[in-house]
Design a protein around this motif. Sequence first.
Motif, PDB file in Angstrom:
ATOM      1  N   GLY A  42      62.162  26.794 -29.783  1.00 41.66           N
ATOM      2  CA  GLY A  42      62.081  27.837 -30.803  1.00 41.66           C
ATOM      3  C   GLY A  42      62.886  29.068 -30.452  1.00 41.66           C
ATOM      4  N   TYR A  43      64.117  28.852 -29.944  1.00 45.32           N
ATOM      5  CA  TYR A  43      64.932  29.990 -29.505  1.00 45.32           C
ATOM      6  C   TYR A  43      65.127  31.015 -30.613  1.00 45.32           C
ATOM      7  CZ  TYR A  43      69.244  32.617 -28.812  1.00 45.32           C
ATOM      8  OH  TYR A  43      70.170  33.630 -28.756  1.00 45.32           O
ATOM      9  N   PRO A  73      65.394  37.152 -24.414  1.00 47.90           N
ATOM     10  CA  PRO A  73      66.235  36.753 -25.559  1.00 47.90           C
ATOM     11  C   PRO A  73      67.042  37.899 -26.146  1.00 47.90           C
ATOM     12  CG  PRO A  73      63.908  36.778 -26.151  1.00 47.90           C
ATOM     13  CD  PRO A  73      63.971  36.951 -24.675  1.00 47.90           C
ATOM     14  N   ASP A  74      66.567  39.152 -26.002  1.00 47.70           N
ATOM     15  CA  ASP A  74      67.301  40.322 -26.496  1.00 47.70           C
ATOM     16  C   ASP A  74      67.903  41.144 -25.361  1.00 47.70           C
ATOM     17  OD1 ASP A  74      66.738  39.749 -29.160  1.00 47.70           O
ATOM     18  OD2 ASP A  74      64.806  40.734 -29.052  1.00 47.70           O
ATOM     19  N   TYR A  84      73.551  40.393 -25.183  1.00 46.66           N
ATOM     20  CA  TYR A  84      73.483  39.335 -24.177  1.00 46.66           C
ATOM     21  C   TYR A  84      72.034  38.874 -24.015  1.00 46.66           C
ATOM     22  CZ  TYR A  84      78.162  40.785 -22.659  1.00 46.66           C
ATOM     23  OH  TYR A  84      79.490  41.078 -22.610  1.00 46.66           O
ATOM     24  N   VAL A  85      71.878  37.614 -23.567  1.00 47.17           N
ATOM     25  CA  VAL A  85      70.577  37.163 -23.071  1.00 47.17           C
ATOM     26  C   VAL A  85      70.582  37.358 -21.560  1.00 47.17           C
ATOM     27  CG1 VAL A  85      70.254  35.497 -24.923  1.00 47.17           C
ATOM     28  CG2 VAL A  85      71.322  34.740 -22.795  1.00 47.17           C
ATOM     29  N   SER A  86      69.422  37.682 -21.006  1.00 49.43           N
ATOM     30  CA  SER A  86      69.292  37.906 -19.563  1.00 49.43           C
ATOM     31  C   SER A  86      68.411  36.813 -18.966  1.00 49.43           C
ATOM     32  CB  SER A  86      68.673  39.278 -19.282  1.00 49.43           C
ATOM     33  OG  SER A  86      69.423  40.306 -19.890  1.00 49.43           O
ATOM     34  N   LEU A  87      68.702  36.455 -17.711  1.00 53.00           N
ATOM     35  CA  LEU A  87      67.946  35.402 -17.035  1.00 53.00           C
ATOM     36  C   LEU A  87      67.718  35.811 -15.586  1.00 53.00           C
ATOM     37  CD1 LEU A  87      66.754  32.572 -17.571  1.00 53.00           C
ATOM     38  CD2 LEU A  87      68.879  31.606 -16.705  1.00 53.00           C
ATOM     39  N   PHE A  88      66.441  35.758 -15.153  1.00 56.95           N
ATOM     40  CA  PHE A  88      66.094  36.187 -13.802  1.00 56.95           C
ATOM     41  C   PHE A  88      65.062  35.236 -13.204  1.00 56.95           C
ATOM     42  CE2 PHE A  88      67.914  40.022 -15.460  1.00 56.95           C
ATOM     43  CZ  PHE A  88      68.399  40.715 -14.353  1.00 56.95           C
ATOM     44  N   ILE A  89      65.041  35.207 -11.872  1.00 60.94           N
ATOM     45  CA  ILE A  89      63.976  34.549 -11.111  1.00 60.94           C
ATOM     46  C   ILE A  89      63.224  35.650 -10.376  1.00 60.94           C
ATOM     47  CG2 ILE A  89      65.626  34.057  -9.243  1.00 60.94           C
ATOM     48  CD1 ILE A  89      62.512  31.978  -9.987  1.00 60.94           C
ATOM     49  N   ALA A  90      61.884  35.597 -10.410  1.00 62.85           N
ATOM     50  CA  ALA A  90      61.080  36.684  -9.841  1.00 62.85           C
ATOM     51  C   ALA A  90      60.043  36.143  -8.869  1.00 62.85           C
ATOM     52  CB  ALA A  90      60.382  37.469 -10.950  1.00 62.85           C
ATOM     53  N   LEU A  91      59.762  36.947  -7.849  1.00 60.66           N
ATOM     54  CA  LEU A  91      58.673  36.653  -6.918  1.00 60.66           C
ATOM     55  C   LEU A  91      57.353  36.952  -7.630  1.00 60.66           C
ATOM     56  CD1 LEU A  91      57.763  35.943  -3.988  1.00 60.66           C
ATOM     57  CD2 LEU A  91      57.964  38.370  -3.462  1.00 60.66           C
ATOM     58  N   ALA A  92      56.493  35.933  -7.767  1.00 57.30           N
ATOM     59  CA  ALA A  92      55.274  36.082  -8.567  1.00 57.30           C
ATOM     60  C   ALA A  92      54.013  36.164  -7.716  1.00 57.30           C
ATOM     61  CB  ALA A  92      55.165  34.919  -9.550  1.00 57.30           C
ATOM     62  N   ARG A 147      75.173  36.407 -26.605  1.00 55.84           N
ATOM     63  CA  ARG A 147      74.335  35.694 -27.562  1.00 55.84           C
ATOM     64  C   ARG A 147      75.142  34.949 -28.617  1.00 55.84           C
ATOM     65  NH1 ARG A 147      68.872  38.484 -29.566  1.00 55.84           N
ATOM     66  NH2 ARG A 147      70.242  39.117 -31.249  1.00 55.84           N
ATOM     67  N   THR A 148      76.193  35.571 -29.131  1.00 56.48           N
ATOM     68  CA  THR A 148      76.980  34.924 -30.183  1.00 56.48           C
ATOM     69  C   THR A 148      77.625  33.638 -29.682  1.00 56.48           C
ATOM     70  OG1 THR A 148      78.843  36.361 -29.595  1.00 56.48           O
ATOM     71  CG2 THR A 148      77.424  37.062 -31.430  1.00 56.48           C
ATOM     72  N   LEU A 149      78.079  33.652 -28.429  1.00 59.96           N
ATOM     73  CA  LEU A 149      78.686  32.446 -27.844  1.00 59.96           C
ATOM     74  C   LEU A 149      77.626  31.392 -27.540  1.00 59.96           C
ATOM     75  CD1 LEU A 149      81.299  34.057 -25.407  1.00 59.96           C
ATOM     76  CD2 LEU A 149      81.697  33.121 -27.698  1.00 59.96           C
ATOM     77  N   LEU A 150      76.488  31.832 -27.061  1.00 61.40           N
ATOM     78  CA  LEU A 150      75.398  30.911 -26.731  1.00 61.40           C
ATOM     79  C   LEU A 150      74.967  30.127 -27.962  1.00 61.40           C
ATOM     80  CD1 LEU A 150      73.174  29.829 -24.830  1.00 61.40           C
ATOM     81  CD2 LEU A 150      71.798  31.819 -25.469  1.00 61.40           C
ATOM     82  N   GLU A 151      74.860  30.832 -29.085  1.00 59.76           N
ATOM     83  CA  GLU A 151      74.340  30.196 -30.293  1.00 59.76           C
ATOM     84  C   GLU A 151      75.337  29.229 -30.923  1.00 59.76           C
ATOM     85  OE1 GLU A 151      73.141  33.581 -32.546  1.00 59.76           O
ATOM     86  OE2 GLU A 151      71.558  34.101 -31.117  1.00 59.76           O
TER      87      GLU A 151
END
Length: 493
Positions: A42-43, A73-74, A84-92, A147-151
């Motif tokens: 459901g992107y 997503p925003d 842009y979309v952002s992507l991270f890995i976090a210590l939980a 985002r425009t390229l991703l879609e």
Amino acid sequence: MGRVLRETSKPSSSSASSVSATTTSTSVTETVNGSHQFKITGYSLSKGLGIGKYIASDTFMVGGYLWAIYFYPDGKSPEDNAAYVSLFIALASEGTDVRALFELTLLDQSGKERHKVHSHFGRTLESGPYTLKYRGSMWGYKRFFKRTLLEQSDYLKDNCLSVHCSVGVVKSHTEGPKVYSIAVPPSNIGHHFGQLLESGKGTDVSFEVDGEVFPAHKLVLAARSPVFRAQLFGPMKDQNTRKIKVEDMEAPVFKALLHFIYWDCLPDMQELTGLNSKWASTLMSQHLLAAADRYGLDRLRLLCEANLCEDVAINTVATTLALAEQHHCFQLKAVCLKFVAMPENLRAVMQTDGFEYLKESCPSVLTELLEYVARVNEHSVIVCRHGNEAILDGSDANGRRLFFSYFKDLVGREVTVELKNDLAIRGTLHSVDQYLNIKLENTRVVDQDKYPHMLSVRNCFIRGSVVRYVQLPPDGVDIELLHDATRREARGG
């Protein structure tokens, strides 16, 4: 009689210094690696969530620490203006100065293997591992993809993205010299006790269960179970401890209980029941969990809980949910609620005999089930003003008919509806449909200072997909009416 004189002498300092010992040790630094795949469905519905707001994966364990993937997503930064979309890995989990290597991969779903990879593993000599200072520390990219390229790309397929994350936690230890190599076999005490049970030697107590007799050893039972210890040796012990009758338990279940007490492992469920089906194994695990709780065998209870979490199914989940509630198995309960609340499962579960048992034995669970259903596919809320009316809309069109009949009987009563954006509105229930779309009249906002723009609204229509929960007047909660509504819903009317 003559004496024997023994001459002793101390070594000189020069001879002592010539004897020296050399020892060695080795410091070993390596990575403990693990990975997690995060599927984002459901992107398009996630767009508009808000800059800095994220969708998080489930936590996963690598190197003794919990981790989670965060997808924005925003975007994460206001200056990028959601481009842009952002992507991270976090210590939980808790940790200080955790050193690790990371790789984030957006998977190409066309089959061409042209994945978008950002990796820290290949740059270890250049900059070293990344250090996360505390819980919540992140590594990733604010501008992971435009985002425009991703879609327009093959990374997005069927409105779905797939992210693969690899984590390598840096661990160090020092090894000294090994002067021996002795192979130590694993413990086999359970095997010896199991053979003792099978041989029948030295038994001093027997149990009659559903017409079958099971001999056993008092000391073994007392050592393993506090309930058996009290029953056999405590101040309130049974008068006849040679033969004890066990009520409310089937013989195969008690046999499995004894097997665990002696062998310290679960028996083969299919062999025990004589049925080659997953349903039979699930049923045995359910009964054995209740027996483990009855006799204070915590490890057995957890083993059964874990097995039931793995084998959740339409025809057994309702009885398993009731069992989890009755025996305080919180993780099993959460797994069952999540399974039942899924749109493709809910109606089928409601039509099972187990759901009828759940309603009768654990009516309070229905309230929790409704909350889970309301949280399915949470999406952002849009408010559109039309004169003195408001339409509060959500992007999830999959309404839920659970408790529809129940809410219909509350028309004309005052209720409070809280939305998923924390807005709470109190008013008179005018109408409700099968998707829990609600019309309120004579409305007022609970927190007027926080939502001044809603002060002029007197009537509103609320989409069921944006409702978090509905607060009812105390005299409006009729459990029998709720039962009747769910029965009508299960029958499709």
